[in-house]
Write a protein that holds these residues in place. Structure first.
Motif, PDB file in Angstrom:
ATOM      1  N   ILE A  39     -11.657   6.285  -6.273  1.00 19.98           N
ATOM      2  CA  ILE A  39     -12.524   5.115  -6.044  1.00 19.98           C
ATOM      3  C   ILE A  39     -12.192   4.445  -4.717  1.00 19.98           C
ATOM      4  CG2 ILE A  39     -12.945   2.741  -6.828  1.00 19.98           C
ATOM      5  CD1 ILE A  39     -12.968   3.830  -9.682  1.00 19.98           C
ATOM      6  N   PHE A  40     -10.907   4.316  -4.400  1.00 18.24           N
ATOM      7  CA  PHE A  40     -10.532   3.661  -3.140  1.00 18.24           C
ATOM      8  C   PHE A  40     -10.913   4.516  -1.927  1.00 18.24           C
ATOM      9  CE2 PHE A  40      -7.685   0.991  -5.784  1.00 18.24           C
ATOM     10  CZ  PHE A  40      -8.115  -0.243  -5.316  1.00 18.24           C
ATOM     11  N   ILE A  41     -10.826   5.816  -2.082  1.00 20.43           N
ATOM     12  CA  ILE A  41     -11.271   6.693  -0.988  1.00 20.43           C
ATOM     13  C   ILE A  41     -12.765   6.518  -0.761  1.00 20.43           C
ATOM     14  CG2 ILE A  41     -11.637   9.115  -0.340  1.00 20.43           C
ATOM     15  CD1 ILE A  41      -8.969   9.731  -1.788  1.00 20.43           C
ATOM     16  N   TRP A  42     -13.538   6.476  -1.849  1.00 24.12           N
ATOM     17  CA  TRP A  42     -14.988   6.303  -1.729  1.00 24.12           C
ATOM     18  C   TRP A  42     -15.343   4.942  -1.137  1.00 24.12           C
ATOM     19  CZ3 TRP A  42     -18.421   2.881  -4.208  1.00 24.12           C
ATOM     20  CH2 TRP A  42     -19.789   3.141  -3.982  1.00 24.12           C
ATOM     21  N   LEU A  43     -14.644   3.892  -1.569  1.00 20.70           N
ATOM     22  CA  LEU A  43     -14.906   2.550  -1.038  1.00 20.70           C
ATOM     23  C   LEU A  43     -14.626   2.495   0.462  1.00 20.70           C
ATOM     24  CD1 LEU A  43     -13.405   0.253  -3.824  1.00 20.70           C
ATOM     25  CD2 LEU A  43     -15.819   0.506  -3.236  1.00 20.70           C
TER      26      LEU A  43
ATOM     27  N   LEU B 123      -9.360 -14.051  -2.919  1.00 19.91           N
ATOM     28  CA  LEU B 123     -10.612 -13.834  -3.652  1.00 19.91           C
ATOM     29  C   LEU B 123     -10.520 -12.585  -4.529  1.00 19.91           C
ATOM     30  CD1 LEU B 123     -13.263 -14.694  -0.904  1.00 19.91           C
ATOM     31  CD2 LEU B 123     -12.717 -16.037  -2.950  1.00 19.91           C
ATOM     32  N   SER B 124      -9.894 -11.549  -4.001  1.00 21.79           N
ATOM     33  CA  SER B 124      -9.739 -10.307  -4.777  1.00 21.79           C
ATOM     34  C   SER B 124      -8.893 -10.536  -6.018  1.00 21.79           C
ATOM     35  CB  SER B 124      -9.109  -9.217  -3.899  1.00 21.79           C
ATOM     36  OG  SER B 124      -9.946  -8.882  -2.819  1.00 21.79           O
TER      37      SER B 124
ATOM     38  N   GLU C 246       0.828  -1.213   0.000  1.00 18.50           N
ATOM     39  CA  GLU C 246       0.000   0.000   0.000  1.00 18.50           C
ATOM     40  C   GLU C 246       0.857   1.255   0.000  1.00 18.50           C
ATOM     41  OE1 GLU C 246      -3.617   2.024   2.613  1.00 18.50           O
ATOM     42  OE2 GLU C 246      -2.908   0.005   3.071  1.00 18.50           O
ATOM     43  N   ASN C 247       1.999   1.194   0.660  1.00 18.42           N
ATOM     44  CA  ASN C 247       2.857   2.373   0.792  1.00 18.42           C
ATOM     45  C   ASN C 247       4.052   2.354  -0.157  1.00 18.42           C
ATOM     46  OD1 ASN C 247       1.407   3.614   3.071  1.00 18.42           O
ATOM     47  ND2 ASN C 247       2.074   1.800   4.197  1.00 18.42           N
TER      48      ASN C 247
ATOM     49  N   VAL D 147      -6.948  -0.860  -1.189  1.00 19.06           N
ATOM     50  CA  VAL D 147      -5.962  -0.552  -2.217  1.00 19.06           C
ATOM     51  C   VAL D 147      -4.770  -1.508  -2.172  1.00 19.06           C
ATOM     52  CG1 VAL D 147      -4.734   1.155  -0.798  1.00 19.06           C
ATOM     53  CG2 VAL D 147      -4.659   1.321  -3.307  1.00 19.06           C
ATOM     54  N   ALA D 148      -4.433  -2.014  -0.983  1.00 18.64           N
ATOM     55  CA  ALA D 148      -3.276  -2.915  -0.870  1.00 18.64           C
ATOM     56  C   ALA D 148      -3.479  -4.188  -1.684  1.00 18.64           C
ATOM     57  CB  ALA D 148      -3.034  -3.271   0.599  1.00 18.64           C
ATOM     58  N   TYR D 149      -4.706  -4.721  -1.700  1.00 15.61           N
ATOM     59  CA  TYR D 149      -4.987  -5.929  -2.482  1.00 15.61           C
ATOM     60  C   TYR D 149      -4.785  -5.648  -3.968  1.00 15.61           C
ATOM     61  CZ  TYR D 149      -7.467  -7.647   1.720  1.00 15.61           C
ATOM     62  OH  TYR D 149      -7.813  -8.043   2.988  1.00 15.61           O
ATOM     63  N   TYR D 150      -5.269  -4.497  -4.392  1.00 18.74           N
ATOM     64  CA  TYR D 150      -5.185  -4.124  -5.810  1.00 18.74           C
ATOM     65  C   TYR D 150      -3.729  -3.946  -6.240  1.00 18.74           C
ATOM     66  CZ  TYR D 150      -5.685  -1.240 -10.006  1.00 18.74           C
ATOM     67  OH  TYR D 150      -5.600  -0.729 -11.279  1.00 18.74           O
ATOM     68  N   LEU D 151      -2.948  -3.274  -5.409  1.00 14.71           N
ATOM     69  CA  LEU D 151      -1.548  -3.027  -5.763  1.00 14.71           C
ATOM     70  C   LEU D 151      -0.741  -4.320  -5.761  1.00 14.71           C
ATOM     71  CD1 LEU D 151      -0.918   0.305  -3.823  1.00 14.71           C
ATOM     72  CD2 LEU D 151      -1.326  -0.002  -6.274  1.00 14.71           C
ATOM     73  N   PHE D 152      -1.056  -5.236  -4.850  1.00 13.51           N
ATOM     74  CA  PHE D 152      -0.393  -6.538  -4.840  1.00 13.51           C
ATOM     75  C   PHE D 152      -0.711  -7.296  -6.130  1.00 13.51           C
ATOM     76  CE2 PHE D 152      -0.316 -11.108  -3.617  1.00 13.51           C
ATOM     77  CZ  PHE D 152       1.044 -11.200  -3.348  1.00 13.51           C
TER      78      PHE D 152
END
Length: 272
Positions: free
Chosen positions: A71-75, A96-97, A9-10, A163-168
């Motif tokens: 989008i991630f802020i809204w989620l 799952l993601s 994430e960072n 967001v961490a799942y998405y970036l991974f």
């Protein structure tokens, strides 16, 4: 696990670019020692075309970064998405993601890119490469890549993933993109065994054959389970593969202006 995800994430942008460079460069070097096909071509001239297209891809990534961040802020504020309906271990949420992203943002959109006429015209540039190697993984028309990014965001919204799942997932996707396109020779028995779970170099090469039906097969990026589930899996003899696409002249493969104009070139008669 939290610390593991926090790392992704960072992770600053420059570290992601280093990851991309190391993966692409690593497979590009391996091709020189363990080539599946001994091409007679100027590797740098061939790469130049694909690197120009990579620059467009990175620009699209930059522009989508602002939308993705919103989008991630809204989620995070709304609690929208399937993951918010259940209490699951983090490792299972991550798995799952990744599966949903791979299905929607890779397999499904890739299938549409072959089956919908106007999408196929955008995707043709990826199939016009007559010397498939690691750099071919970067070979996407900017409009094609925008579609892919849009479907990735749809998957993010459906799952409501952090967001961490998405970036991974994005870092994994970079590895598989260059791994599956790399012109590397892997023992056939090992490659085929692995292809029942993940997409392998040999498996993906059939997708780059110049004619149907192989062109419309092996759509997966990371997991081959989708191709097995939906009947699009093919595995034959790689010696029978010829790269390129039969509706575009091979001698235009490294002409960047021609390639960018393919979606709008009505002289090219598509199959649909």
């Amino acid at each position: 696990m939290d610390a593991f995800l926090s790392f992704f994430e960072n992770m600053p942008t420059w570290q992601r670019l280093i990851w991309l460079t190391l993966i692409l460069g690593g497979f590009w070097i391996l091709e020189g020692y363990y080539a599946l096909v001994r091409f007679k071509y100027n590797k740098w001239i061939h790469a130049r075309t694909n690197f120009i297209l990579l620059a467009f891809v990175l620009l699209v990534n930059l522009l989508f970064g602002f939308l993705t961040a919103g989008i991630f802020i809204w989620l995070d504020e709304s609690g929208f998405g399937l993951l918010h309906l259940f209490s699951l271990p983090i490792w299972l949420e991550l798995l799952l993601s990744i599966l949903v992203l791979d299905l929607i943002a890779q397999y499904f959109v890739h299938y549409l890119l072959h089956k919908v006429k106007w999408m196929w015209r955008l995707h043709l540039i990826h199939h016009t490469d007559t010397h498939v190697d690691a750099t071919t993984g970067t070979r996407h028309h900017p409009l094609d890549f925008i579609l892919r990014e849009s479907f990735a965001l749809i998957a993010v919204l459906i799952m409501g993933m952090p967001v961490a799942y998405y970036l991974f997932y994005r870092l994994l996707s970079i590895f598989f993109t260059y791994f599956t396109h790399a012109n590397i020779s892997i023992p056939n028995s090992l490659d085929k065994a692995l292809s029942y779970v993940i997409v392998t170099p040999n498996m993906h090469k059939f997708h780059h054959h110049y004619q149907l039906p192989w062109t419309d097969s092996n759509y997966g990026n990371m997991f081959s389970i989708w191709d097995h589930m939906f009947g699009t899996y093919v595995y034959e003899n790689t010696a029978n593969i010829r790269y390129g696409i039969d509706i575009v002249k091979d001698d235009k493969a490294d002409n960047i202006g021609y390639q960018l104009g393919i979606p709008f070139n009505r002289k090219i008669k598509t199959k649909n």
